[in-house]
Design a protein around this motif. Structure first.
Motif, PDB file in Angstrom:
ATOM      1  N   GLU A 397     -10.576   1.670  -0.659  1.00 48.68           N
ATOM      2  CA  GLU A 397      -9.129   1.505  -0.562  1.00 48.68           C
ATOM      3  C   GLU A 397      -8.625   1.862   0.831  1.00 48.68           C
ATOM      4  O   GLU A 397      -7.729   1.199   1.382  1.00 48.68           O
ATOM      5  N   ALA A 398      -9.204   2.918   1.435  1.00 49.70           N
ATOM      6  CA  ALA A 398      -8.793   3.304   2.785  1.00 49.70           C
ATOM      7  C   ALA A 398      -9.176   2.243   3.809  1.00 49.70           C
ATOM      8  O   ALA A 398      -8.423   1.971   4.753  1.00 49.70           O
ATOM      9  N   THR A 400      -9.325  -0.936   3.346  1.00 45.75           N
ATOM     10  CA  THR A 400      -8.446  -2.106   3.252  1.00 45.75           C
ATOM     11  C   THR A 400      -7.185  -1.926   4.089  1.00 45.75           C
ATOM     12  O   THR A 400      -6.517  -2.908   4.435  1.00 45.75           O
ATOM     13  N   GLU A 401      -6.842  -0.694   4.444  1.00 40.75           N
ATOM     14  CA  GLU A 401      -5.643  -0.425   5.240  1.00 40.75           C
ATOM     15  C   GLU A 401      -5.961  -0.166   6.704  1.00 40.75           C
ATOM     16  O   GLU A 401      -5.033   0.009   7.510  1.00 40.75           O
ATOM     17  N   ARG A 402      -7.260  -0.143   7.070  1.00 43.91           N
ATOM     18  CA  ARG A 402      -7.626   0.199   8.462  1.00 43.91           C
ATOM     19  C   ARG A 402      -7.376  -0.967   9.401  1.00 43.91           C
ATOM     20  O   ARG A 402      -6.656  -0.842  10.385  1.00 43.91           O
ATOM     21  N   ASP A 403      -8.013  -2.092   9.143  1.00 42.87           N
ATOM     22  CA  ASP A 403      -7.800  -3.312   9.924  1.00 42.87           C
ATOM     23  C   ASP A 403      -8.351  -4.481   9.117  1.00 42.87           C
ATOM     24  O   ASP A 403      -8.924  -4.299   8.030  1.00 42.87           O
ATOM     25  N   GLU A 404      -8.195  -5.686   9.634  1.00 42.04           N
ATOM     26  CA  GLU A 404      -8.595  -6.872   8.880  1.00 42.04           C
ATOM     27  C   GLU A 404     -10.097  -6.911   8.630  1.00 42.04           C
ATOM     28  O   GLU A 404     -10.551  -7.265   7.529  1.00 42.04           O
ATOM     29  N   SER A 406     -12.234  -4.378   8.437  1.00 46.42           N
ATOM     30  CA  SER A 406     -12.590  -3.365   7.439  1.00 46.42           C
ATOM     31  C   SER A 406     -12.149  -3.796   6.045  1.00 46.42           C
ATOM     32  O   SER A 406     -12.854  -3.556   5.055  1.00 46.42           O
ATOM     33  N   ALA A 407     -10.989  -4.435   5.958  1.00 45.80           N
ATOM     34  CA  ALA A 407     -10.509  -4.902   4.659  1.00 45.80           C
ATOM     35  C   ALA A 407     -11.428  -5.968   4.081  1.00 45.80           C
ATOM     36  O   ALA A 407     -11.722  -5.974   2.876  1.00 45.80           O
ATOM     37  N   ARG A 411     -13.530  -5.762   0.474  1.00 48.09           N
ATOM     38  CA  ARG A 411     -13.443  -6.767  -0.591  1.00 48.09           C
ATOM     39  C   ARG A 411     -14.804  -7.373  -0.900  1.00 48.09           C
ATOM     40  O   ARG A 411     -15.076  -7.760  -2.039  1.00 48.09           O
TER      41      ARG A 411
END
Length: 481
Positions: A397-398, A400-404, A406-407, A411
């Motif tokens: 979950e963290a 997914t909010e770091r950068d594209e 990492s997100a 996923r």
């Protein structure tokens, strides 16, 4: 009064000839057309041979198929011995529930024999986890361009042709496609494992492989691929003691054993990483700290791959190399900056086609964050315990909010759930795996294996079910590369 005669039915069913065998060690109890028989031999293999010989002779003498059902320590399996001397798979049972009318009364259920599982130990449970995203739109199809009517004026005809070009339609050539002279004659090899493999070797008959064996072959093919350019896989979880190191070692071994050389396991841990303790040591004590000053030399045009041997530790059985950290030093004495990591990564990418990172526990360390930047596939390792899984889920979950980038990694992540406790069950592990639905791409469960708990990590030391589970995990990882 005329007599009424009834014509005999032309659909009388042929009697089913069946032999059932229960194998126990070097003997077997048979029921041959309802008559009990006993077969004994010097070895378990010889018992198999006697059973097959008995059934094949019976089928030949009856001039009809004989159904063979065997119960032994590997489970239940079925085959049909034909009067023609060939062996066949039983015809699949139709799904009556799918074809019966909705208002039809349910048929009484009776005892049924379990589905055959004879040819391989149970494979891991690989759970594709549905992503919470809309389904991709269908790709547009290219169609043949319609010819404009012949009686159109030249200007109108040109306009029709221009409109077709804008629509992306292919011009009509008027020539039918030519059939290729190349015929693909590849056939699936006969069974090699279990009872089917034994029959193939003993009789020369081409017995088809079971579903389990075909699934394993698919996993082997997946991890045997070579991708253009290096691929980097990071095994992560911010909690310690969740199986990151053993997951790194097992996955690296799977890809190296089946896909060949050029695979590195890198202990990217500055807080007493233990990958070096649990893998084979080379003829030196080099760690990542020794490699760092030599990066410019190894990146020079004159450097050779053999020069790297003084810095990595080759695993002679599992065929991969290990770049160790130094667990004897405090973290403050082996800090690696992001620039240092980039230099080390450049060397790894030059000499290895696959790099597996044992990530460590400090998610704020510069080397950990830079590892994520270079990662192509993320693997979350966790035990079948709530706190371990929660730590892995929070990390995803963290990210997914770091950068594209990492997100996307989060996923597309693969979760490896270890049944790490002997008194636990695979059902417990599967419940944890199911909990990652909507968070990760796939989840794989690994059964408990004593060889993974303490001591050297060697792929050959684990049981066949465990090896099959790690192979399934490797195939899930390969799908993301």
């Amino acid at each position: 009064m005329s007599a009424t005669t009834t014509a005999p039915s032309s659909t009388a069913t042929r009697p089913r000839h069946e032999v059932r065998a229960v194998v126990n060690g070097n003997s077997a109890q048979l029921s041959v057309l309802g008559t009990p028989e006993t077969l004994t031999a010097d070895t378990y293999v010889d018992v198999r041979k006697k059973i097959m010989t008995r059934v094949m002779k019976l089928a030949s003498g009856l001039g009809s198929d004989v159904h063979l059902v065997v119960d032994d320590q590997t489970g239940h399996w079925r085959l049909i011995a034909g009067a023609d001397g060939e062996l066949h798979d039983p015809a699949p049972t139709p799904d009556l529930a799918a074809t019966a009318p909705a208002d039809a009364p349910a048929a009484p259920s009776g005892p049924t024999l379990p589905q055959a599982t004879q040819d391989a130990s149970p494979l891991a449970s690989v759970t594709p986890l549905p992503a919470q995203a809309p389904a991709p739109a269908e790709l547009p199809t290219r169609t043949r361009r319609a010819e404009p009517p012949a009686d159109l004026e030249p200007e109108a005809k040109t306009a029709v042709e221009d409109a077709a070009e804008v629509a992306g339609e292919e011009p009509a050539t008027g020539r039918a496609p030519r059939a290729s002279f190349i015929v693909d004659e590849r056939r699936e090899p006969a069974a090699a494992n279990g009872w089917r493999g034994f029959i193939t070797r003993a009789t020369g008959l081409q017995v088809p492989a079971s579903t389990a064996e075909l699934e394993r072959r698919g996993h082997v093919q997946a991890v045997s691929q070579h991708w253009p350019g290096p691929r980097k896989i990071s095994i992560v979880n911010g909690k310690g003691g969740v199986g990151k190191t053993l997951t790194t070692a097992m996955l690296t071994a799977v890809f190296a054993r089946h896909g060949g050389a050029g695979v590195l396991a890198w202990d990217n841990n500055d807080t007493r990483g233990t990958l070096g303790w649990r893998t084979e040591k080379g003829p030196h004590d080099a760690t990542v700290q020794d490699l760092l000053p030599a990066t410019s030399t190894l990146l020079s045009p004159g450097a050779q791959i053999s020069d790297l041997a003084r810095f990595v530790h080759h695993q002679t059985g599992d065929k991969y190399d290990v770049l160790r950290s130094n667990p004897e030093l405090l973290a403050t004495k082996q800090r690696i900056t992001q620039d240092d990591f980039d230099a080390l990564h450049e060397v790894a990418a030059k000499y290895f086609r696959l790099v597996f990172f044992d990530s460590g526990n400090d998610e704020s360390a510069p080397r950990w964050l830079r590892m994520i930047d270079h990662t192509d596939q993320l693997v979350v390792a966790t035990t079948a315990l709530g706190e371990s899984a929660e730590s892995g889920a929070l990390l995803l979950e963290a990210l997914t909010e770091r950068d594209e980038h990492s997100a996307n990694l989060a996923r597309n992540a693969v979760v490896v759930v270890l049944q790490s406790e002997q008194n636990g069950t695979l059902a417990d592990a599967q419940r944890i795996a199911d909990g990652f639905t909507g968070i990760a791409r796939a989840a794989v469960t690994i059964p408990f294996d004593r060889a993974l708990h303490g001591g050297a990590l060697r792929y050959d030391a684990v049981s066949t079910p465990t090896r099959n589970a790690w192979l399934a995990a490797g195939a899930a990882v390969a799908a993301g590369l």
